[in-house]
Scaffold this motif. Structure first.
Motif, mmCIF file in Angstrom:
data_model
loop_
_atom_site.group_PDB
_atom_site.id
_atom_site.type_symbol
_atom_site.label_atom_id
_atom_site.label_comp_id
_atom_site.label_asym_id
_atom_site.label_seq_id
_atom_site.Cartn_x
_atom_site.Cartn_y
_atom_site.Cartn_z
ATOM 1 N N ASP A 160 -2.241 -2.478 -9.492
ATOM 2 C CA ASP A 160 -2.415 -3.607 -8.576
ATOM 3 C C ASP A 160 -1.382 -4.697 -8.813
ATOM 4 O O ASP A 160 -0.971 -5.390 -7.888
ATOM 5 C CB ASP A 160 -3.821 -4.215 -8.725
ATOM 6 C CG ASP A 160 -4.891 -3.379 -8.047
ATOM 7 O OD1 ASP A 160 -4.576 -2.710 -7.046
ATOM 8 O OD2 ASP A 160 -6.038 -3.388 -8.522
ATOM 9 N N GLN B 208 -4.735 -2.632 -13.272
ATOM 10 C CA GLN B 208 -5.485 -2.125 -12.123
ATOM 11 C C GLN B 208 -6.863 -2.776 -12.193
ATOM 12 O O GLN B 208 -7.546 -2.699 -13.224
ATOM 13 C CB GLN B 208 -5.614 -0.602 -12.169
ATOM 14 C CG GLN B 208 -6.513 -0.018 -11.098
ATOM 15 C CD GLN B 208 -5.986 -0.253 -9.692
ATOM 16 O OE1 GLN B 208 -4.790 -0.191 -9.451
ATOM 17 N NE2 GLN B 208 -6.875 -0.523 -8.762
ATOM 18 N N GLU C 196 2.257 1.594 -3.646
ATOM 19 C CA GLU C 196 1.168 1.764 -4.608
ATOM 20 C C GLU C 196 0.793 3.223 -4.778
ATOM 21 O O GLU C 196 0.335 3.645 -5.843
ATOM 22 C CB GLU C 196 -0.056 0.959 -4.159
ATOM 23 C CG GLU C 196 -1.180 0.930 -5.182
ATOM 24 C CD GLU C 196 -2.345 0.068 -4.744
ATOM 25 O OE1 GLU C 196 -3.290 -0.079 -5.535
ATOM 26 O OE2 GLU C 196 -2.312 -0.450 -3.619
ATOM 27 N N GLY C 197 0.995 4.021 -3.725
ATOM 28 C CA GLY C 197 0.633 5.434 -3.790
ATOM 29 C C GLY C 197 1.773 6.355 -4.163
ATOM 30 O O GLY C 197 1.602 7.577 -4.177
ATOM 31 N N GLY D 215 0.307 3.022 -8.460
ATOM 32 C CA GLY D 215 -1.065 3.194 -8.898
ATOM 33 C C GLY D 215 -1.695 1.919 -9.409
ATOM 34 O O GLY D 215 -2.906 1.832 -9.566
ATOM 35 N N LYS E 21 -5.682 10.558 -7.057
ATOM 36 C CA LYS E 21 -4.238 10.328 -7.113
ATOM 37 C C LYS E 21 -3.908 9.050 -7.869
ATOM 38 O O LYS E 21 -2.959 9.012 -8.665
ATOM 39 C CB LYS E 21 -3.678 10.251 -5.690
ATOM 40 C CG LYS E 21 -2.175 10.025 -5.618
ATOM 41 C CD LYS E 21 -1.400 11.197 -6.199
ATOM 42 C CE LYS E 21 0.093 11.004 -6.016
ATOM 43 N NZ LYS E 21 0.887 12.123 -6.597
ATOM 44 N N GLN E 22 -4.691 7.993 -7.626
ATOM 45 C CA GLN E 22 -4.420 6.728 -8.295
ATOM 46 C C GLN E 22 -4.538 6.860 -9.811
ATOM 47 O O GLN E 22 -3.703 6.342 -10.559
ATOM 48 C CB GLN E 22 -5.369 5.639 -7.803
ATOM 49 C CG GLN E 22 -5.068 4.274 -8.396
ATOM 50 C CD GLN E 22 -6.081 3.224 -7.978
ATOM 51 O OE1 GLN E 22 -7.254 3.317 -8.326
ATOM 52 N NE2 GLN E 22 -5.628 2.235 -7.228
ATOM 53 N N THR F 163 0.820 -1.222 0.000
ATOM 54 C CA THR F 163 0.000 0.000 0.000
ATOM 55 C C THR F 163 0.853 1.271 0.000
ATOM 56 O O THR F 163 0.421 2.296 -0.524
ATOM 57 C CB THR F 163 -0.943 0.010 1.207
ATOM 58 O OG1 THR F 163 -0.173 -0.181 2.416
ATOM 59 C CG2 THR F 163 -1.967 -1.112 1.102
#
Length: 239
Positions: A46, A56, A38-39, A44, A88-89, A35
């Motif tokens: 998966d 994603q 990812e940010g 962004g 953001k993603q 996590t």
């Protein structure tokens, strides 16, 4: 409106396992960011396949005739996915869209747990999913949109400014990995290096005929290493 009976995590596992299995052992293990990463910039997604393919996963809602007057795209039931391009993603995913990268949303075109079990058992998760390339979706910062799609059609509609996009029908990692020699290390480039070493033994020359097809070369190198040298070659995973 009906929600999916399974979670995004369940779907992402089934999809990724099936995709990797289909090309095993010539595709390295998938990378799932935590996590925190990812940010961050370069995140962004998966799951990442070798550094070129990014997925994603999203879970849509199912809409029957009750909601059809509002989104009557197909004249029958459909699936709807929200797109928040201000998030953001979404910004991170759009930033990944550059030459030799392939960035996709993958969403199920089914919504019951029974269908999930059935498709998983038949290795048909991917073929019953909608896959959409990020480069054809709305720009970052353009507000909230909806993607309307149906398993009966190979295209979808983007609202609120309606336009049609095609679903991605096939994602072949062999073609992507061989597109650019400037990438770090691809499966294809590893196979070329191994072939050069193996050809130092003249007995291998007939077994490793030069091929412009990456898939054929990778299979030949893998088979020779295993059969003659009892070496299991698995491509390197880069972080």
């Amino acid at each position: 409106m009906k929600k999916c009976e399974f979670s995004e995590t369940q779907f992402s596992f089934c999809f990724t396992f099936e995709y990797i299995t289909r090309f095993y052992p010539f595709v390295p293990l998938p990378i799932f960011p935590n996590t925190y990463w990812e940010g961050k910039k370069g995140g962004g997604y998966d799951v990442k396949i070798k550094g070129n393919i990014f997925f994603q996963f999203k879970i849509p809602t199912y809409h029957d005739s009750v909601y059809r007057p509002y989104w009557d795209v197909f004249g029958h039931d459909y699936y709807k996915m929200k797109l928040d391009t201000n998030g953001k993603q979404y910004e991170l995913l759009k930033a990944l869209v550059r030459p030799f990268n392939k960035v996709y949303y993958s969403v199920p075109e089914f919504h019951t747990i029974t269908e999930l079990y059935f498709n998983y058992s038949k290795s048909s998760i991917e073929s019953n999913s909608g896959i959409f390339a990020l480069n054809y979706l709305p720009a970052y910062g353009s507000g909230k949109h909806h993607l309307i799609f149906s398993p009966r059609h190979n295209w979808a509609n983007v609202f609120s400014d309606p336009y049609r996009i095609d679903k991605v029908q096939n994602i072949n990692p062999y073609e992507i990995f061989a597109e650019n020699d400037n990438l770090e290390i691809t499966i294809y480039s590893q196979a070329l290096q191994l072939r050069s070493l193996l050809l130092e033994d003249v007995e291998n020359s007939e077994l490793l005929e030069e091929s412009k097809d990456p898939q054929t070369l990778v299979k030949s190198v893998h088979s020779l290493l295993l059969a003659k040298y009892n070496v299991h070659w698995y491509p390197i995973i880069d972080f």
